[in-house]
Design a protein around this motif. Structure first.
Motif, PDB file in Angstrom:
ATOM      1  N   GLY A 308      10.996  10.119   1.775  1.00 35.29           N
ATOM      2  CA  GLY A 308      10.770  10.774   0.481  1.00 35.29           C
ATOM      3  C   GLY A 308       9.554  11.671   0.469  1.00 35.29           C
ATOM      4  O   GLY A 308       9.335  12.505   1.367  1.00 35.29           O
ATOM      5  N   THR A 309       8.725  11.479  -0.552  1.00 35.75           N
ATOM      6  CA  THR A 309       7.541  12.313  -0.725  1.00 35.75           C
ATOM      7  C   THR A 309       6.601  12.216   0.475  1.00 35.75           C
ATOM      8  O   THR A 309       6.004  13.223   0.894  1.00 35.75           O
ATOM      9  CB  THR A 309       6.821  11.884  -2.023  1.00 35.75           C
ATOM     10  OG1 THR A 309       7.640  12.303  -3.107  1.00 35.75           O
ATOM     11  CG2 THR A 309       5.456  12.495  -2.160  1.00 35.75           C
ATOM     12  N   SER A 354       3.016   6.108   4.801  1.00 41.58           N
ATOM     13  CA  SER A 354       3.589   5.282   3.735  1.00 41.58           C
ATOM     14  C   SER A 354       2.497   4.924   2.730  1.00 41.58           C
ATOM     15  O   SER A 354       1.569   4.189   3.065  1.00 41.58           O
ATOM     16  CB  SER A 354       4.204   4.012   4.314  1.00 41.58           C
ATOM     17  OG  SER A 354       4.662   3.193   3.271  1.00 41.58           O
ATOM     18  N   GLN A 355       2.617   5.464   1.535  1.00 42.91           N
ATOM     19  CA  GLN A 355       1.652   5.168   0.482  1.00 42.91           C
ATOM     20  C   GLN A 355       1.496   3.661   0.334  1.00 42.91           C
ATOM     21  O   GLN A 355       0.400   3.123   0.425  1.00 42.91           O
ATOM     22  CB  GLN A 355       2.125   5.808  -0.838  1.00 42.91           C
ATOM     23  CG  GLN A 355       1.206   5.658  -2.036  1.00 42.91           C
ATOM     24  CD  GLN A 355       1.232   4.292  -2.682  1.00 42.91           C
ATOM     25  OE1 GLN A 355       0.170   3.699  -2.892  1.00 42.91           O
ATOM     26  NE2 GLN A 355       2.397   3.762  -2.985  1.00 42.91           N
ATOM     27  N   SER A 356       2.630   2.983   0.115  1.00 38.94           N
ATOM     28  CA  SER A 356       2.597   1.537  -0.142  1.00 38.94           C
ATOM     29  C   SER A 356       2.318   0.748   1.129  1.00 38.94           C
ATOM     30  O   SER A 356       1.793  -0.359   1.080  1.00 38.94           O
ATOM     31  CB  SER A 356       3.940   1.080  -0.705  1.00 38.94           C
ATOM     32  OG  SER A 356       4.961   1.340   0.250  1.00 38.94           O
ATOM     33  N   THR A 359       7.289   0.188   3.081  1.00 37.15           N
ATOM     34  CA  THR A 359       8.652   0.730   3.125  1.00 37.15           C
ATOM     35  C   THR A 359       9.373   0.228   4.377  1.00 37.15           C
ATOM     36  O   THR A 359       8.947   0.491   5.509  1.00 37.15           O
ATOM     37  CB  THR A 359       8.593   2.270   3.077  1.00 37.15           C
ATOM     38  OG1 THR A 359       7.936   2.622   1.866  1.00 37.15           O
ATOM     39  CG2 THR A 359       9.958   2.895   3.109  1.00 37.15           C
ATOM     40  N   VAL A 405       6.227   5.527 -10.502  1.00 41.94           N
ATOM     41  CA  VAL A 405       7.164   5.550  -9.374  1.00 41.94           C
ATOM     42  C   VAL A 405       7.103   6.889  -8.639  1.00 41.94           C
ATOM     43  O   VAL A 405       7.112   6.943  -7.407  1.00 41.94           O
ATOM     44  CB  VAL A 405       8.597   5.235  -9.879  1.00 41.94           C
ATOM     45  CG1 VAL A 405       9.629   5.610  -8.837  1.00 41.94           C
ATOM     46  CG2 VAL A 405       8.715   3.750 -10.215  1.00 41.94           C
ATOM     47  N   SER A 407       5.548   9.752  -6.864  1.00 41.76           N
ATOM     48  CA  SER A 407       4.264   9.882  -6.173  1.00 41.76           C
ATOM     49  C   SER A 407       3.647  11.256  -6.427  1.00 41.76           C
ATOM     50  O   SER A 407       4.319  12.280  -6.317  1.00 41.76           O
ATOM     51  CB  SER A 407       4.512   9.686  -4.683  1.00 41.76           C
ATOM     52  OG  SER A 407       3.301   9.739  -3.993  1.00 41.76           O
ATOM     53  N   LYS A 491      10.602  15.787  -7.166  1.00 40.32           N
ATOM     54  CA  LYS A 491       9.919  15.322  -8.392  1.00 40.32           C
ATOM     55  C   LYS A 491      10.806  15.549  -9.598  1.00 40.32           C
ATOM     56  O   LYS A 491      10.945  14.680 -10.456  1.00 40.32           O
ATOM     57  CB  LYS A 491       8.594  16.069  -8.633  1.00 40.32           C
ATOM     58  CG  LYS A 491       7.377  15.684  -7.847  1.00 40.32           C
ATOM     59  CD  LYS A 491       6.821  14.329  -8.121  1.00 40.32           C
ATOM     60  CE  LYS A 491       7.434  13.281  -7.262  1.00 40.32           C
ATOM     61  NZ  LYS A 491       6.949  13.081  -5.930  1.00 40.32           N
ATOM     62  N   GLU A 494      13.916  13.151  -9.710  1.00 41.08           N
ATOM     63  CA  GLU A 494      13.670  11.715  -9.916  1.00 41.08           C
ATOM     64  C   GLU A 494      13.212  11.372 -11.322  1.00 41.08           C
ATOM     65  O   GLU A 494      13.580  10.326 -11.846  1.00 41.08           O
ATOM     66  CB  GLU A 494      12.779  11.102  -8.842  1.00 41.08           C
ATOM     67  CG  GLU A 494      11.382  11.621  -8.755  1.00 41.08           C
ATOM     68  CD  GLU A 494      10.580  10.983  -7.629  1.00 41.08           C
ATOM     69  OE1 GLU A 494      10.786   9.817  -7.314  1.00 41.08           O
ATOM     70  OE2 GLU A 494       9.710  11.683  -7.084  1.00 41.08           O
TER      71      GLU A 494
HETATM   72  C1  F6R Z   1       8.930   9.916  -4.674  1.00 42.51           C
HETATM   73  C2  F6R Z   1       8.415   8.762  -3.978  1.00 42.51           C
HETATM   74  C3  F6R Z   1       9.178   8.244  -2.823  1.00 42.51           C
HETATM   75  C4  F6R Z   1       8.231   7.635  -1.775  1.00 42.51           C
HETATM   76  C5  F6R Z   1       9.048   6.951  -0.673  1.00 42.51           C
HETATM   77  C6  F6R Z   1       8.150   6.389   0.404  1.00 42.51           C
HETATM   78  O1  F6R Z   1       8.079  10.323  -5.696  1.00 42.51           O
HETATM   79  O2  F6R Z   1       7.407   8.208  -4.343  1.00 42.51           O
HETATM   80  O3  F6R Z   1      10.006   9.222  -2.260  1.00 42.51           O
HETATM   81  O4  F6R Z   1       7.433   8.654  -1.241  1.00 42.51           O
HETATM   82  O5  F6R Z   1       9.803   5.922  -1.236  1.00 42.51           O
HETATM   83  O6  F6R Z   1       7.269   5.444  -0.121  1.00 42.51           O
HETATM   84  P1  F6R Z   1       5.988   4.987   0.682  1.00 42.51           P
HETATM   85  O7  F6R Z   1       5.086   6.180   0.786  1.00 42.51           O
HETATM   86  O8  F6R Z   1       5.392   3.874  -0.114  1.00 42.51           O
HETATM   87  O9  F6R Z   1       6.469   4.561   2.044  1.00 42.51           O
END
Ligand code: F6R
Length: 612
Positions: A308-309, A354-356, A359, A405, A407, A491, A494
C-alpha cells in the motif's frame, strides 16, 4: 484487524478493557467482547457491532473481576455475529480465550476435538483453542500453574498459522497467559498491574514500560510479576523497554479527526525523523547500519518491499537511490514478492517498509529474503514491532503513533528517511554525480515548506466541494510525480469510496483515455521541470475530451488552461513528493467529510493487516 486488550491488577477490569478496545477501534472491527474472572467463575459478554454497545449488555455493570481479556473482531472465519465474537470458552467453561490471527489447520483440529467429544458453537477458527487447551489440561494430574502453562503450550504447538492469544482460566483467578506468533501483542508493566494490547498507543496512558514477546514465547502474568518462557517452556529473562511517545499524541488534540491531526503533524514528524542524522557540513549518520564502501559496492540490486502506501514510499525511493547511488532498485508488493521466487542472493540488499511493523505479507517477504541470504533492513514507525525483530537492521521513522487508517505522516516520514538513507549510501560510495550538498540543505528547509504547504492547502476544500459527488477521478504524473499520483489515488479511494485510478501520464493514450468523457475529474501532478511539457500535452488531451482538471505544481505554467491550479512551494525534485501529496491528502479528507463518511475508520479497512 482484530484488537486485543488485557488487564490484570487491582482495579475493576471491565471499564479498563472497554476503554482499551475503544482505543483500538481504529484498527477496524465488526464485533467486540470481554471476559473477566468473577467470584463464581468466568464471565463472557460480547456482541456484534460497536464497542460502546457492550455498555448496554445486561449485567456488564455488575462485573467485579480485576482480571480480564477483551477483543475486537474483524471477521475472517464466519460472519460477524454475537456467537462468532470473542472471547470463546471451552465446553466446560474452564478457559476463556481471545485470538488475533488465523489458525490454518482449524478444520483438522476441529475434527480431532469432535472425535474426542467436544462440540463447537461458532464458525470461527478460534474456538478450537480453548477446547484444545482443555483437552491437554484434562490430562494433567497435578492442576498447578505449570499444568496451566503446559496445557497452553501443548495446544499452541498444534496450531498452524498466526496468533496472538490471551487466555484466562477459572482455576487460576490470579493469572493470565499470553503468547504470540506472527501477530502483534505487547505487555505494559506497572507496579501492581499489567496491561496487554495489540499495540502501544492503546495503553500508553497507563505505562511507558513495555515487554515485547518474540514468536512462541509465553508470558505468565500475575498482578505484580511477569514470568517469561521460550517455546520449550524454559524460563527466560526479559527487560522492559521505555517508550517515549507522548500519550497526548494518541488523542485528537482538538482536531475533528485523527487523519486531519496527523496531516498537520507532518512538519514535526519529518523534523523528528531527520533528527540528528543529517546536517549541512557532516556526512549522514546511520550508526545502526555502519555499512562500508566495499559492502555497498558489492550490492547487485536493492529490493524495496512493502504494501500500500508504504510501497508508494518505496517507489519514490527507487528514483532517489538509482539517481544518487547508481544501484538498480526494484520495488515490489510484499504479497507478490513472497510468492514469485525473486532473484536474491547474498549480494542483494532488501529494504522492507512497514509503518506498523506488523504487516503479515511484508514480514513473510523479509523472512524469505533472509533465507535466500540477502541483508535485510526494516523501516518501521514502531519500536519493538515484529518486523524490527526479524530484520538484520532496523531504522525508525519518528512520526509518533498513527491512528487514522489512511496513512499520511508515516508516508512522508518514510520518504524523508529513505532519502536520507540514499544520501548515506551515496556519501559512503563517494558518488559525485548529484549535488548532495544542495539536497541536504533542501531537506533541512523541508519542515518549514511542509508548514507553508499546509497553510495554502486549506484552499483545496473548495475544489473538494465541487467534485465530491463524482464517480471517477484520474491521477496523472510522470517520473517521480507518478508515484504521487499513485498515493493520491489510493488516499481518495480508501476514505471517499470514489473510484480512482492513477497512470503514468504518457500511458493514458494507450487505453485508459477511452474512459475520459465530459465531467470526469483528472488531477495532474507536475513538479519535474524536464517532464512538464510532456505532462501538459497529456492533460490537454483529456481537456479536449471534456475532463475537469486540477493541477498540483511548483512550476510556472499557464494557469488559465486548467480548471484549478494549486501552486506548492518549490523544492528539490527528490523531495517534491512530500509537498505535492499534502494537498491531495487534504483533498481526499475534505471529500470524505463532505460525503459524511467516517474518515478515520473507512469501511472494510484495517490499520494493521496482520493476516495474509
Ligand atoms: C493506506 C495504508 C495502507 C498501509 C499498508 C501497509 O493509507 O495505510 O496501504 O500503508 O497496509 O501498512 P504498514 O505500513 O503498517 O505495513
Amino acid at each position: 484487524m482484530c484488537g486485543i486488550v488485557g488487564y490484570i491488577g487491582t482495579q475493576k477490569a471491565s471499564p479498563i478493557l472497554i476503554n482499551g478496545l475503544i482505543r483500538l477501534e481504529y484498527r477496524g472491527y465488526d464485533s467486540a467482547g470481554i471476559s473477566t474472572i468473577e467470584k463464581d467463575g468466568l464471565s463472557v459478554m460480547k456482541d456484534q457491532g460497536r464497542v460502546k454497545n457492550l455498555y448496554n449488555l445486561k449485567g456488564i455493570d455488575n462485573l467485579e473481576g480485576t482480571i480480564g481479556i477483551a477483543h475486537t473482531r474483524w471477521a475472517t472465519h464466519g460472519k460477524p455475529s454475537q456467537i462468532n465474537s470473542h472471547p470463546h470458552m471451552d465446553n466446560s467453561k474452564t478457559f476463556s480465550v481471545v485470538h488475533n490471527g488465523i489458525i490454518e489447520n482449524y478444520n483438522e483440529l476441529r475434527d480431532f476435538l469432535n472425535n474426542n467429544g467436544y462440540t463447537f458453537y461458532s464458525q470461527t477458527d478460534t474456538e478450537v483453542i480453548p477446547n484444545l487447551v482443555h483437552y491437554y489440561y484434562k490430562k494433567e494430574t497435578n492442576k498447578d500453574e505449570l499444568a496451566f502453562l503446559r496445557a497452553v503450550k501443548n495446544a499452541c504447538s498444534d496450531l498452524k498459522g498466526s496468533f496472538a492469544i490471551e487466555i484466562i482460566c477459572k482455576d487460576f483467578p490470579n493469572n493470565m497467559i499470553v503468547v504470540r506468533k506472527d501477530s502483534p501483542l505487547v505487555i505494559g508493566k506497572n507496579e501492581e498491574e499489567n496491561y496487554i494490547s495489540s499495540d502501544i498507543p492503546a495503553i500508553l496512558s497507563f505505562t511507558r514500560n513495555f515487554y515485547f514477546l518474540n514468536d512462541l514465547e509465553y508470558a505468565f502474568l500475575s498482578r505484580t510479576d511477569v514470568k517469561f518462557y521460550d517455546s520449550e517452556l524454559n524460563a527466560i529473562h526479559k527487560e522492559t523497554k521505555n517508550i517515549e511517545w507522548d500519550a497526548a499524541s494518541s488523542e485528537k488534540d482538538g482536531y475533528e479527526d485523527f487523519m486531519l491531526k496527523e496531516i498537520y503533524e507532518q512538519p514535526t514528524a519529518i523534523r523528528e525523523t531527520i533528527g540528528a542524522r543529517l546536517s549541512e557540513n557532516t556526512k549522514c549518520e546511520f550508526e545502526e547500519l555502519n555499512f562500508s564502501k566495499e559492502y555497498l559496492q558489492s550490492i547487485n540490486k536493492i529490493y524495496i518491499v512493502a504494501c500500500g502506501t508504504a510501497m508508494h514510499a518505496g517507489l519514490v525511493a527507487k528514483h532517489t537511490l538509482e539517481k544518487l547511488c547508481k544501484i538498480s532498485t526494484e520495488v515490489d508488493i510484499a504479497s507478490e514478492f513472497r510468492y514469485r521466487d525473486p532473484l536474491i542472493d547474498e549480494k542483494t540488499l532488501c529494504i522492507f517498509i512497514s509503518q506498523s511493523g506488523e504487516t503479515a505479507d511484508t514480514i513473510a517477504a523479509l523472512k524469505l529474503s533472509k533465507q535466500k541470504g540477502a541483508k535485510t533492513i526494516a523501516i518501521s514507525n514502531v519500536i519493538g514491532s515484529s518486523i524490527t525483530r526479524e530484520a538484520d537492521y532496523s531504522i525508525y521513522t519518528h512520526a509518533g503513533p498513527e491512528i487514522a487508517v489512511a496513512s499520511t505522516k508515516a508516508y512522508t516520514s518514510q520518504v524523508i528517511l529513505l532519502t536520507i538513507l540514499a544520501i548515506y549510501f551515496a556519501e559512503t560510495l563517494e558518488m559525485t554525480q548529484i549535488d548532495i550538498d544542495t539536497l541536504k540543505k533542501d531537506i533541512l528547509q523541508l519542515p518549514k515548506k511542509v508548514e507553508d504547504t499546509l497553510k495554502i492547502s486549506e484552499n483545496i476544500k473548495e475544489f473538494a466541494k465541487k467534485v465530491y459527488q463524482e464517480k471517477d477521478v484520474f491521477f496523472l504524473g510522470r517520473g517521480i510525480d507518478e508515484t504521487v499520483a499513485k498515493e493520491g489515488s489510493l488516499k481518495l479511494k480508501e476514505i471517499s469510496y470514489i473510484h480512482s485510478e492513477s497512470y503514468a501520464a504518457g500511458e493514458l493514450k494507450h487505453g485508459p483515455i477511452a474512459l475520459i468523457e465530459k465531467g470526469v475529474t483528472v488531477i495532474g501532478i507536475m513538479t519535474d521541470k524536464k517532464l512538464i511539457e510532456k505532462t501538459i500535452s497529456n492533460i490537454q488531451e483529456v481537456i479536449t475530451r471534456g475532463a475537469k482538471t486540477l493541477i498540483i505544481t511548483n512550476q510556472n505554467i499557464d494557469d488559465k488552461m486548467f480548471d484549478e491550479v494549486f501552486h506548492i512551494p518549490f523544492t528539490n525534485i527528490f523531495l517534491s513528493p512530500i509537498l505535492s501529496i499534502i494537498p491531495l491528502q487534504l483533498f481526499s479528507y475534505y471529500i470524505s467529510k463532505e460525503k459524511g463518511l467516517d474518515v478515520d475508520k473507512p469501511r472494510n479497512l484495517a490499520k494493521s493487516v496482520t493476516v495474509e
